[in-house]
Design an enzyme around this catalytic site. Structure first.
Site, PDB file in Angstrom:
ATOM      1  N   ILE A   1       0.675  -1.546  -0.076  1.00 39.49           N
ATOM      2  CA  ILE A   1       0.011   0.298   0.231  1.00 39.49           C
ATOM      3  C   ILE A   1       0.546   0.994  -0.223  1.00 39.49           C
ATOM      4  O   ILE A   1       0.330   2.857   0.210  1.00 39.49           O
ATOM      5  CB  ILE A   1      -1.033  -0.268   1.383  1.00 39.49           C
ATOM      6  N   GLY A   2       2.048   0.782   0.290  1.00 35.14           N
ATOM      7  CA  GLY A   2       3.225   2.203   0.056  1.00 35.14           C
ATOM      8  C   GLY A   2       4.314   2.197  -0.065  1.00 35.14           C
ATOM      9  O   GLY A   2       4.689   0.933   0.094  1.00 35.14           O
TER      10      GLY A   2
ATOM     11  N   GLY B   1       8.878   3.701   0.588  1.00 36.67           N
ATOM     12  CA  GLY B   1       9.619   5.521   1.276  1.00 36.67           C
ATOM     13  C   GLY B   1      10.682   5.599   1.497  1.00 36.67           C
ATOM     14  O   GLY B   1      10.683   4.390   0.337  1.00 36.67           O
ATOM     15  N   GLY B   2      11.318   6.388   1.445  1.00 41.69           N
ATOM     16  CA  GLY B   2      13.257   5.646   0.889  1.00 41.69           C
ATOM     17  C   GLY B   2      13.181   4.645   2.230  1.00 41.69           C
ATOM     18  O   GLY B   2      14.961   3.774   2.333  1.00 41.69           O
ATOM     19  N   PHE B   3      12.826   3.793   3.594  1.00 43.96           N
ATOM     20  CA  PHE B   3      13.031   3.101   4.108  1.00 43.96           C
ATOM     21  C   PHE B   3      12.446   1.966   3.723  1.00 43.96           C
ATOM     22  O   PHE B   3      13.451   0.994   4.298  1.00 43.96           O
ATOM     23  CB  PHE B   3      12.346   3.550   5.571  1.00 43.96           C
ATOM     24  N   GLY B   4      11.799   1.778   2.752  1.00 40.75           N
ATOM     25  CA  GLY B   4      11.299   0.536   2.570  1.00 40.75           C
ATOM     26  C   GLY B   4      10.360  -0.055   2.105  1.00 40.75           C
ATOM     27  O   GLY B   4       9.643   1.741   1.570  1.00 40.75           O
TER      28      GLY B   4
ATOM     29  N   ILE C   1       5.533  -0.318   2.241  1.00 40.20           N
ATOM     30  CA  ILE C   1       4.502  -0.917   3.709  1.00 40.20           C
ATOM     31  C   ILE C   1       3.162  -1.485   3.141  1.00 40.20           C
ATOM     32  O   ILE C   1       2.770  -1.719   1.910  1.00 40.20           O
ATOM     33  CB  ILE C   1       3.878   0.586   4.171  1.00 40.20           C
TER      34      ILE C   1
ATOM     35  N   LYS D   1       5.383  -2.513   8.068  1.00 47.14           N
ATOM     36  CA  LYS D   1       6.081  -1.675   7.516  1.00 47.14           C
ATOM     37  C   LYS D   1       7.594  -2.693   7.564  1.00 47.14           C
ATOM     38  O   LYS D   1       7.830  -3.070   8.173  1.00 47.14           O
ATOM     39  CB  LYS D   1       6.587  -0.384   8.131  1.00 47.14           C
TER      40      LYS D   1
ATOM     41  N   ASP E   1       9.565  15.031  12.384  1.00 46.61           N
ATOM     42  CA  ASP E   1       9.317  15.316  11.102  1.00 46.61           C
ATOM     43  C   ASP E   1       8.161  15.656  10.524  1.00 46.61           C
ATOM     44  O   ASP E   1       7.057  15.683   9.699  1.00 46.61           O
ATOM     45  CB  ASP E   1       9.792  14.468  10.020  1.00 46.61           C
TER      46      ASP E   1
END
Length: 304
Positions: free
Chosen positions: A28-29, A31-34, A36, A51, A143
Site C-alpha cells: 500500500i505504500g 518510502g525511503g525506508f522500504g 508498507i 512496515k 518530521d
C-alpha cells in the site's frame, strides 16, 4: 526504481505470512525506508499495516519507530496501536494499526487546495494534542508535516494519528530530565518545506521545533501553499523562511487569525523551555467557539 527498492519489493508478496499470524494482502505504500503492506490477522481478520525495511540498508529506521510505539502504548489515543516487530534474514518489520488518508492527500483532493476554517481548526487541535502526547514521554518527532498525520479507520475515521517516527529522538529521560544539546553542528533532520530555521542551521532540535513545523503546516492547509513551495535548495528555502512575512497571510479570511500569535510565542521558546500546549490549543478552540463550529459537523472531505 533502484536495485535496493526492487529487493525490498521482492521480500513480501500477497499470501506471505509473518510470525505465523499475519498474512500479507497487498502493498500500500513505499518510502525511503522500504515499503508498507496491508496484512490481516489470520484468526480474527483484523487489518494492520506492516512496515518493512531491508536489512541490507546501512540506515535502519524501524528500530526507533518500534521504540516510540512501545513507549507510547496505552498513553495516547493519537498514536497507532502497536502489534509487534521483528527481524527476518532479509528484512526488519513492524506491525501497527492500518490508517486511512493522510492530511496532505486530503488537502490536495479539495477543489480549492486548502481546508475550510472549520476543518482546519479541528484538525489543528488534534495535531497539537498528538504532538504534546509524544513530547510528554520524552520524544521529538522531528518530521512534523501533513503527510505524517492520517485518519483512523472504522470508528476512528474522524481521529487523527501521528505516525512515522523514523527520525524521532529522545530528548528527555523517564524522569523528564533533558538531554544536554550537542555542541557540534547537527545533521539536518526533517523535511525542507516544514523544517524550522534551527534545523536549517544545524542546531539541536527541541520541542519548539516540532511546533514550528506545525505552524508552517497550518499556514499551508489554510492558505493552500507556503511561499517557498517551488524552491528545492535548502539555502534558498532557509532565506525564504527568514523573510517570511506571516502577517500578510492573516489579512486573508481563509487563514484563521488565531494562528497569528503562534509565531511570536514560538520565537520566545528555546531548547530548554517546555511549550505551553494548553495556550496554543486554547487559541484554536477559542476560534471554534467564536465561529460556533460544532465538532460533529461534516469535515471537508465528508461533504463530498
Amino acid at each position: 526504481m533502484g536495485d535496493k527498492e526492487k529487493n525490498v519489493e521482492d521480500i513480501l508478496k500477497p499470501g506471505d505470512i509473518i510470525k505465523e499470524k499475519w498474512i500479507i494482502v497487498k502493498m500500500i505504500g513505499m518510502g525511503g525506508f522500504g515499503q508498507i503492506y496491508e496484512a490481516k490477522y489470520m484468526k480474527s481478520g483484523e487489518s494492520a499495516a506492516v512496515k518493512v525495511e531491508s536489512s541490507q540498508y546501512d540506515k535502519q529506521v524501524l528500530k526507533m519507530e518500534a521504540e516510540v510505539l512501545q513507549k507510547m502504548k496505552g498513553k495516547s489515543k493519537y498514536i497507532c496501536k502497536f502489534f509487534g516487530c521483528g527481524r527476518e534474514s532479509k528484512f526488519n518489520y513492524i506491525i501497527m494499526s492500518l490508517l486511512g488518508n493522510n492530511i496532505s492527500a486530503l488537502r490536495k483532493a479539495t477543489d480549492s487546495g486548502y481546508f475550510s476554517t472549520s476543518t482546519a481548526l479541528r484538525l489543528g487541535v488534534q495535531m497539537l494534542r498528538a504532538i504534546r502526547s509524544l513530547h510528554d514521554v520524552g520524544y521529538l518527532h522531528r518530521d512534523v508535516k501533513p503527510s505524517n498525520f492520517a485518519l483512523g479507520m472504522g470508528r476512528h475515521s474522524r481521529r487523527l494519528f501521528i505516525y512515522d517516527f523514523g527520525l524521532a529522538r529522545k530528548f528527555a529521560d523517564d524522569r523528564g530530565m533533558l538531554r544536554p544539546p550537542r555542541d557540534t553542528k547537527c545533521p539536518f533532520r526533517g523535511t525542507l518545506r516544514y523544517a524550522s530555521l534551527n534545523a536549517h542551521n544545524g542546531q539541536e532540535l527541541g520541542r519548539h521545533d516540532d511546533l514550528w513545523s506545525f505552524f508552517y503546516l497550518m499556514i499551508e492547509i489554510t492558505y493552500g501553499q507556503l511561499p517557498w513551495r517551488s524552491l528545492r535548495e535548502a539555502e534558498r528555502i532557509k532565506h525564504a523562511k527568514m523573510r517570511f512575512d506571516h502577517k500578510r497571510f492573516f489579512e486573508l479570511e481563509r487563514v484563521p487569525k488565531e494562528l497569528k500569535p503562534f509565531r511570536e510565542y514560538l520565537e520566545s521558546l528555546d531548547y530548554y523551555t517546555k511549550p505551553n500546549y494548553d495556550y496554543l490549543i486554547g487559541r484554536l478552540e477559542f476560534g471554534m467557539r467564536e465561529r460556533k463550529i460544532d465538532k460533529s459537523e461534516p469535515l471537508d472531505w465528508e461533504r463530498l
